[in-house]
Design a protein around this motif. Structure first.
Motif, PDB file in Angstrom:
ATOM      1  N   GLU A 137       0.833  -1.212   0.000  1.00 26.59           N
ATOM      2  CA  GLU A 137       0.000   0.000   0.000  1.00 26.59           C
ATOM      3  C   GLU A 137       0.863   1.256   0.000  1.00 26.59           C
ATOM      4  N   GLU A 138       1.970   1.215   0.775  1.00 29.19           N
ATOM      5  CA  GLU A 138       2.854   2.392   0.815  1.00 29.19           C
ATOM      6  C   GLU A 138       3.490   2.636  -0.571  1.00 29.19           C
ATOM      7  N   ALA A 139       3.932   1.536  -1.271  1.00 27.51           N
ATOM      8  CA  ALA A 139       4.527   1.698  -2.619  1.00 27.51           C
ATOM      9  C   ALA A 139       3.498   2.237  -3.598  1.00 27.51           C
ATOM     10  N   ALA A 140       2.265   1.748  -3.495  1.00 26.44           N
ATOM     11  CA  ALA A 140       1.219   2.232  -4.395  1.00 26.44           C
ATOM     12  C   ALA A 140       0.963   3.714  -4.163  1.00 26.44           C
ATOM     13  N   ASN A 141       1.002   4.140  -2.870  1.00 25.97           N
ATOM     14  CA  ASN A 141       0.787   5.557  -2.581  1.00 25.97           C
ATOM     15  C   ASN A 141       1.925   6.408  -3.158  1.00 25.97           C
ATOM     16  N   MET A 142       3.166   5.910  -3.021  1.00 25.03           N
ATOM     17  CA  MET A 142       4.303   6.646  -3.555  1.00 25.03           C
ATOM     18  C   MET A 142       4.221   6.757  -5.082  1.00 25.03           C
ATOM     19  N   LEU A 143       3.823   5.663  -5.746  1.00 20.87           N
ATOM     20  CA  LEU A 143       3.691   5.689  -7.200  1.00 20.87           C
ATOM     21  C   LEU A 143       2.609   6.665  -7.627  1.00 20.87           C
ATOM     22  N   ARG A 144       1.520   6.704  -6.854  1.00 20.66           N
ATOM     23  CA  ARG A 144       0.443   7.627  -7.190  1.00 20.66           C
ATOM     24  C   ARG A 144       0.900   9.082  -7.045  1.00 20.66           C
ATOM     25  N   LEU A 145       1.687   9.335  -6.008  1.00 17.95           N
ATOM     26  CA  LEU A 145       2.187  10.700  -5.802  1.00 17.95           C
ATOM     27  C   LEU A 145       3.152  11.111  -6.939  1.00 17.95           C
ATOM     28  N   MET A 146       4.009  10.200  -7.353  1.00 17.67           N
ATOM     29  CA  MET A 146       4.941  10.507  -8.433  1.00 17.67           C
ATOM     30  C   MET A 146       4.193  10.774  -9.734  1.00 17.67           C
ATOM     31  N   GLN A 147       3.165   9.971 -10.021  1.00 15.00           N
ATOM     32  CA  GLN A 147       2.373  10.192 -11.233  1.00 15.00           C
ATOM     33  C   GLN A 147       1.710  11.563 -11.209  1.00 15.00           C
ATOM     34  N   ASN A 148       1.198  11.924 -10.049  1.00 13.93           N
ATOM     35  CA  ASN A 148       0.551  13.240  -9.960  1.00 13.93           C
ATOM     36  C   ASN A 148       1.574  14.364 -10.169  1.00 13.93           C
ATOM     37  N   ARG A 149       2.759  14.167  -9.585  1.00 17.71           N
ATOM     38  CA  ARG A 149       3.781  15.215  -9.724  1.00 17.71           C
ATOM     39  C   ARG A 149       4.234  15.336 -11.192  1.00 17.71           C
ATOM     40  N   LEU A 150       4.406  14.197 -11.909  1.00 14.92           N
ATOM     41  CA  LEU A 150       4.806  14.242 -13.322  1.00 14.92           C
ATOM     42  C   LEU A 150       3.729  14.918 -14.161  1.00 14.92           C
ATOM     43  N   LYS A 151       2.481  14.654 -13.837  1.00 12.79           N
ATOM     44  CA  LYS A 151       1.397  15.311 -14.594  1.00 12.79           C
ATOM     45  C   LYS A 151       1.429  16.807 -14.376  1.00 12.79           C
ATOM     46  N   GLU A 152       1.696  17.223 -13.134  1.00 15.14           N
ATOM     47  CA  GLU A 152       1.725  18.658 -12.854  1.00 15.14           C
ATOM     48  C   GLU A 152       2.898  19.324 -13.597  1.00 15.14           C
ATOM     49  N   GLU A 153       4.076  18.645 -13.583  1.00 13.25           N
ATOM     50  CA  GLU A 153       5.215  19.228 -14.295  1.00 13.25           C
ATOM     51  C   GLU A 153       4.973  19.296 -15.800  1.00 13.25           C
ATOM     52  N   GLU A 154       4.322  18.229 -16.315  1.00 11.26           N
ATOM     53  CA  GLU A 154       4.056  18.243 -17.772  1.00 11.26           C
ATOM     54  C   GLU A 154       3.102  19.373 -18.138  1.00 11.26           C
ATOM     55  N   GLN A 155       2.070  19.577 -17.295  1.00 13.13           N
ATOM     56  CA  GLN A 155       1.145  20.673 -17.572  1.00 13.13           C
ATOM     57  C   GLN A 155       1.851  22.033 -17.450  1.00 13.13           C
ATOM     58  N   HIS A 156       2.775  22.120 -16.490  1.00 16.89           N
ATOM     59  CA  HIS A 156       3.494  23.385 -16.317  1.00 16.89           C
ATOM     60  C   HIS A 156       4.380  23.676 -17.517  1.00 16.89           C
ATOM     61  N   LEU A 157       5.046  22.623 -18.091  1.00 20.85           N
ATOM     62  CA  LEU A 157       5.891  22.784 -19.257  1.00 20.85           C
ATOM     63  C   LEU A 157       5.062  23.184 -20.484  1.00 20.85           C
ATOM     64  N   LEU A 158       3.911  22.563 -20.625  1.00 18.34           N
ATOM     65  CA  LEU A 158       3.035  22.907 -21.758  1.00 18.34           C
ATOM     66  C   LEU A 158       2.584  24.354 -21.682  1.00 18.34           C
ATOM     67  N   LYS A 159       2.254  24.804 -20.480  1.00 19.47           N
ATOM     68  CA  LYS A 159       1.806  26.205 -20.328  1.00 19.47           C
ATOM     69  C   LYS A 159       2.966  27.168 -20.608  1.00 19.47           C
ATOM     70  N   SER A 160       4.131  26.846 -20.149  1.00 15.87           N
ATOM     71  CA  SER A 160       5.273  27.756 -20.319  1.00 15.87           C
ATOM     72  C   SER A 160       5.809  27.698 -21.778  1.00 15.87           C
ATOM     73  N   GLY A 161       5.675  26.562 -22.491  1.00 13.41           N
ATOM     74  CA  GLY A 161       6.163  26.424 -23.861  1.00 13.41           C
ATOM     75  C   GLY A 161       5.297  27.169 -24.823  1.00 13.41           C
TER      76      GLY A 161
END
Length: 302
Positions: free
Chosen positions: A278-302
């Motif tokens: 459960e802890e690994a699944a939570n960590m993976l979910r957090l990383m996915q959310n962070r990558l999505k946020e960075e990708e959206q930030h890059l798209l907005k800035s590009g």
């Protein structure tokens, strides 16, 4: 008990023991008259209790009636007091009437079993005495009538008795009668002797039977002691099997404890793996959310 018995007998008024805390002659006289009428409806006892003389006459009349008709002895002084002591005297009469009603089952059919057990009184002897008194009274009446008839014939029988006494006694007839009487007495004596001899024989037979039983009892006791002292043949095998069983039981207990401990360890390990997953699944979910946020930030800035 007195109030419940009066209610069961059908007394029209409600009575409480508080009515007798102070002298209440009017209530006592009313209850006495009602009980007398209940026992003998045709009884004529004056109900006037206004003066002291009338009250004394009333109490004496009731006590005499109960003594002659119901064979119940009442204490007139306690009745005249008309207080709690008078209730004990009234209870004597009500007990007889209540017992008679209970035995006949006329008016007590609707009482519960608790009431019967609560007011159960020992009235068998009084009822038996009452029946015996009535039977004796009828016998006395019949015997009196027979005696009156016999006394009426006394004038005729006196002459016959005088002639019989004056008649000379026949020796032969008297000897015959005496001989018959003596033979009868001797026969009774012989019967009594035979019965005594039979009793002696029976006693001897019983003594022999008792002695025989005693000998049998002694033999049985000796045999029981012998059986208790002898060790059975199967006891060695029984003790050996019991020892093996004890060992098997000890081994079973040890294996059962080990199995229980291993199961507990397995449950703890599975619980720990589940928590790690459960802890690994939570960590993976957090990383996915962070990558999505960075990708959206890059798209907005590009």
């Amino acid at each position: 008990d007195f109030t419940e018995m009066m209610r069961a007998l059908g007394y029209p008024r409600l009575i409480s023991m508080e009515n007798f805390h102070t002298p209440n002659f009017m209530l006592v006289s009313e209850v006495l008259l009602w009980l007398v009428k209940r026992y003998e409806p045709q009884t004529d006892i004056p109900a006037d209790v206004e003066t002291e003389q009338d009250r004394v006459f009333f109490i004496k009349a009731v006590a005499q009636f109960m003594a002659t008709k119901a064979h119940i002895k009442l204490n007139t002084k306690k009745l005249y007091q008309a207080d709690g002591y008078a209730v004990k005297e009234l209870l004597k009469v009500t007990s007889v009437l209540y017992g008679a009603m209970s035995t006949k089952g006329v008016e007590g059919a609707d009482l519960r079993e608790e009431d019967y057990s609560k007011f159960k009184l020992d009235l068998g002897s009084k009822i038996a005495d009452l029946k015996a008194a009535r039977q004796l009274a009828s016998e006395i009446t019949s015997k009196g009538a027979v005696l009156y008839d016999l006394l009426g014939k006394e004038m005729e029988l006196r002459e016959a008795r005088t002639e019989s006494i004056a008649r000379p006694l026949e020796i032969n007839e008297a000897e015959k009668v005496m001989k018959i009487a003596i033979d009868s007495v001797l026969e009774q004596v012989q019967k009594t002797k035979d019965m005594l001899n039979n009793v002696a024989l029976d006693e001897t037979s019983l003594d022999a039977k008792i002695e025989k039983r005693k000998l049998e009892l002694e033999r049985s006791q000796k045999r029981l002691q012998t059986l208790q002292s002898v060790r059975p043949a199967f006891m060695d095998e029984y003790e050996k099997i019991e020892e093996q069983l004890q060992k098997q039981y000890s081994s079973y207990l040890e294996k059962f404890r080990n199995l229980t401990y291993m199961e507990q360890l397995l449950d703890d390990h599975q619980r720990a793996e589940q928590e790690m997953f459960e802890e690994a699944a939570n960590m993976l979910r957090l990383m996915q959310n962070r990558l999505k946020e960075e990708e959206q930030h890059l798209l907005k800035s590009g």
